[in-house]
Design a protein around this motif. Structure first.
Motif, short mmCIF file in Angstrom:
data_model
loop_
_atom_site.label_atom_id
_atom_site.label_comp_id
_atom_site.label_asym_id
_atom_site.label_seq_id
_atom_site.Cartn_x
_atom_site.Cartn_y
_atom_site.Cartn_z
N PHE A 169 75.38 58.47 36.57
CA PHE A 169 74.92 57.10 36.77
C PHE A 169 76.09 56.13 36.81
CE2 PHE A 169 71.40 59.04 34.21
CZ PHE A 169 70.55 59.21 35.28
N SER A 170 75.96 55.10 37.65
CA SER A 170 76.98 54.05 37.68
C SER A 170 76.77 53.12 36.49
CB SER A 170 76.88 53.27 38.99
OG SER A 170 75.68 52.53 39.03
N PHE A 171 77.64 52.13 36.36
CA PHE A 171 77.55 51.22 35.22
C PHE A 171 76.26 50.41 35.26
CE2 PHE A 171 78.40 47.05 33.33
CZ PHE A 171 78.65 47.44 32.03
N THR A 172 75.91 49.86 36.42
CA THR A 172 74.70 49.04 36.49
C THR A 172 73.44 49.88 36.27
OG1 THR A 172 74.69 49.26 38.89
CG2 THR A 172 75.71 47.30 37.99
N SER A 180 73.30 52.54 34.43
CA SER A 180 73.29 52.84 33.00
C SER A 180 72.78 51.66 32.18
CB SER A 180 74.69 53.21 32.52
OG SER A 180 75.17 54.31 33.22
N VAL A 181 73.17 50.45 32.58
CA VAL A 181 72.71 49.27 31.86
C VAL A 181 71.21 49.09 32.03
CG1 VAL A 181 72.84 46.74 31.82
CG2 VAL A 181 74.92 48.09 31.89
N TRP A 182 70.72 49.23 33.26
CA TRP A 182 69.27 49.07 33.49
C TRP A 182 68.47 50.13 32.74
CZ3 TRP A 182 66.70 45.06 34.87
CH2 TRP A 182 67.28 44.11 35.70
N LEU A 183 68.94 51.36 32.76
CA LEU A 183 68.21 52.42 32.06
C LEU A 183 68.27 52.24 30.54
CD1 LEU A 183 69.10 55.54 34.21
CD2 LEU A 183 66.97 54.26 34.13
N SER A 184 69.38 51.76 30.01
CA SER A 184 69.44 51.53 28.57
C SER A 184 68.53 50.36 28.16
CB SER A 184 70.88 51.28 28.12
OG SER A 184 71.39 50.12 28.74
N ILE A 185 68.43 49.33 28.99
CA ILE A 185 67.49 48.23 28.71
C ILE A 185 66.06 48.76 28.74
CG2 ILE A 185 66.54 46.10 29.67
CD1 ILE A 185 69.40 45.40 30.55
N GLY A 186 65.73 49.57 29.71
CA GLY A 186 64.40 50.15 29.79
C GLY A 186 64.08 51.05 28.61
N ALA A 195 59.94 52.52 33.59
CA ALA A 195 59.65 52.64 35.02
C ALA A 195 60.16 51.42 35.78
CB ALA A 195 58.16 52.82 35.23
N ILE A 196 59.98 50.23 35.21
CA ILE A 196 60.48 49.02 35.86
C ILE A 196 62.01 49.03 35.92
CG2 ILE A 196 60.65 46.51 35.61
CD1 ILE A 196 57.80 46.58 34.46
N ALA A 197 62.64 49.45 34.83
CA ALA A 197 64.11 49.51 34.80
C ALA A 197 64.64 50.55 35.79
CB ALA A 197 64.59 49.82 33.39
N ALA A 198 63.97 51.68 35.90
CA ALA A 198 64.39 52.70 36.87
C ALA A 198 64.24 52.19 38.30
CB ALA A 198 63.60 53.98 36.67
N PHE A 199 63.17 51.44 38.55
CA PHE A 199 62.98 50.84 39.88
C PHE A 199 64.10 49.86 40.18
CE2 PHE A 199 61.27 47.53 42.64
CZ PHE A 199 60.90 48.29 43.73
N MET A 200 64.46 49.02 39.20
CA MET A 200 65.52 48.05 39.42
C MET A 200 66.88 48.73 39.59
SD MET A 200 64.12 45.09 39.47
CE MET A 200 65.13 43.74 38.97
N ALA A 201 67.06 49.88 38.95
CA ALA A 201 68.35 50.57 39.03
C ALA A 201 68.52 51.35 40.33
CB ALA A 201 68.51 51.51 37.84
#
Length: 106
Positions: free
Chosen positions: A28-31, A33-39, A69-75
């Motif tokens: 995973f890239s940095f962004t 990783s950030v989205w998935l950690s927030i999710g 699921a929302i964070a994975a979609f955004m990532a």
């Protein structure tokens, strides 16, 4: 351009010039990783503080994975016309909505 022009001083490919995606954690890239950690954080909060909706243990807590699921979609999702990540598209829309506007009528 030739492949040699894309390489830095140490002979490694430069990600922003060669189209290589930089890696941060695993694949995973940095962004991402950030989205998935927030999710994962909000999923944990929902799992901890919300009750089970159904008596089945697996389906009773299905509502807690909605933030993931929302964070994975955004990532991982990409806008079909602009070819940018969906998170970038949403942030650009928010910036456009809140920017200073100038009206030319009286």
């Amino acid at each position: 351009m030739k492949e040699k022009e894309y390489q830095g001083l140490m002979g490694h490919p430069v990600p922003y010039r060669s189209g290589i995606k930089s890696r941060f954690i695993g694949k995973f890239s940095f962004t991402e990783s950030v989205w998935l950690s927030i999710g994962l954080y909000f999923t944990y909060i929902l799992f901890r503080y919300t009750p089970q909706l159904l008596p089945d243990p697996a389906l009773g807590r299905l509502h807690t994975v909605i933030p993931l699921a929302i964070a994975a979609f955004m990532a991982f999702a990409e806008h079909p016309e602009m070819k940018v990540p969906f998170s970038t598209f949403v942030l650009l829309k928010i910036k456009h909505y809140y920017r200073k506007k100038q009206f030319f009528f009286r």
